[in-house]
Write a protein that holds these residues in place. Structure first.
Motif, mmCIF file in Angstrom:
data_model
loop_
_atom_site.group_PDB
_atom_site.id
_atom_site.type_symbol
_atom_site.label_atom_id
_atom_site.label_comp_id
_atom_site.label_asym_id
_atom_site.label_seq_id
_atom_site.Cartn_x
_atom_site.Cartn_y
_atom_site.Cartn_z
ATOM 1 N N THR A 61 28.851 -43.113 42.933
ATOM 2 C CA THR A 61 29.356 -41.674 42.918
ATOM 3 C C THR A 61 29.180 -40.743 41.743
ATOM 4 O O THR A 61 29.411 -39.756 41.410
ATOM 5 N N PRO A 64 25.368 -39.093 40.134
ATOM 6 C CA PRO A 64 24.758 -38.460 41.211
ATOM 7 C C PRO A 64 23.285 -38.034 41.365
ATOM 8 O O PRO A 64 22.746 -37.662 42.254
ATOM 9 N N SER A 157 32.635 -39.992 48.068
ATOM 10 C CA SER A 157 32.560 -38.878 46.818
ATOM 11 C C SER A 157 33.606 -38.378 46.410
ATOM 12 O O SER A 157 33.745 -37.771 45.289
ATOM 13 N N PHE A 190 26.207 -35.106 44.022
ATOM 14 C CA PHE A 190 26.302 -36.710 44.567
ATOM 15 C C PHE A 190 25.983 -36.462 46.101
ATOM 16 O O PHE A 190 25.102 -37.085 46.881
#
Length: 254
Positions: A61, A64, A157, A190
């Motif tokens: 995460t 990205p 995320s 992301f």
């Protein structure tokens, strides 16, 4: 020793895969029967991850521009990561917010537990409600991504909030807005980069509808996060300053 543990883990995964149906074309692990979703066994495969799996997904995460998260989780989307990330955030919000309050109000050293239910309600509704809405919209628009894959993607995320919450201890508004801006940008990139392969299959109008929804969701999340949990200190300082100013003795008029 580590190799033995890894082999044992792989064997356990194979056994569990034999007990449950394999992933269908859209990425869901389903139990047979109309009421399968009401059983514990229905959700068990979504917790079939190791510590290394979770760590690898959290690290992804923060990169990205490497859209390989869906490839990593394609055959094994999990709910353990999103639940753990949000539980950790609840603890961190409560701790950091109270530390800020203690530092700003020297006379009031009380611990406010009110952040726990507030953060729990906010984070879990966002972590599971938002991707549910997004999954429905994407399914209607023709994106071939399952409900659990969307929850897994969106839930991970939110790991960007982990370091941001720690840094929110520093009571500098400019610095806080800078790290919030970083969090918004990182999470949007992301999500969009990992959805890019599916979005490229859609018409341009549908593609931008989903991108607009993602941007709006992330802006709302981070602004709400900042204003709800980490803006009260400045208000407290204003109140303290006002009180102290009003309590100062006035000079007699000539």
């Amino acid at each position: 020793m580590e190799i033995g543990v890894q082999k044992q883990t792989d064997e356990e995964k194979q056994v569990q895969k034999g007990q449950f149906n394999k992933l269908n074309d859209s990425g869901d692990k389903r139990q047979t029967g109309y009421c399968g979703f009401l059983t514990v066994e229905y959700y068990t495969p979504y917790f079939n991850v190791t510590e290394n799996d979770v760590i690898q997904r959290v690290k992804a995460t923060f990169l990205p521009f490497r859209p390989d998260f869906l490839n990593i989780t394609k055959d094994n989307p999990d709910l353990w990561g999103p639940i753990w990330i949000n539980a950790t955030l609840i603890f961190m919000i409560t701790a950091i917010a109270n530390l800020r309050q203690v530092d700003s109000e020297k006379e009031n050293q009380s611990f406010d537990v009110g952040y726990v239910p507030q953060a729990t309600a906010l984070l879990y509704i966002i972590a599971f409600g938002t991707p549910a809405i997004l999954a429905v919209v994407m399914k209607v628009l023709g994106v071939d991504l399952s409900f659990f894959q969307t929850i897994c993607l969106y839930g991970y995320s939110m790991s960007t909030l982990l370091p941001i919450t720690i840094l929110c201890y520093f009571q500098n508004e400019l610095f806080l807005w800078l790290i919030i801006t970083y969090g918004v940008g990182n999470s949007i990139l992301f999500l969009i980069f990992n959805l890019k392969e599916e979005l490229d299959k859609l018409q341009i109008q549908k593609k931008y509808i989903i991108i607009a929804i993602v941007v709006t969701m992330q802006l709302s999340l981070y602004l709400f996060y900042k204003l709800v949990f980490f803006s009260y200190v400045s208000e407290g300082n204003v109140e303290t300053t006002t009180t102290s100013a009003s309590s100062e003795p006035k000079e007699p008029a000539n």
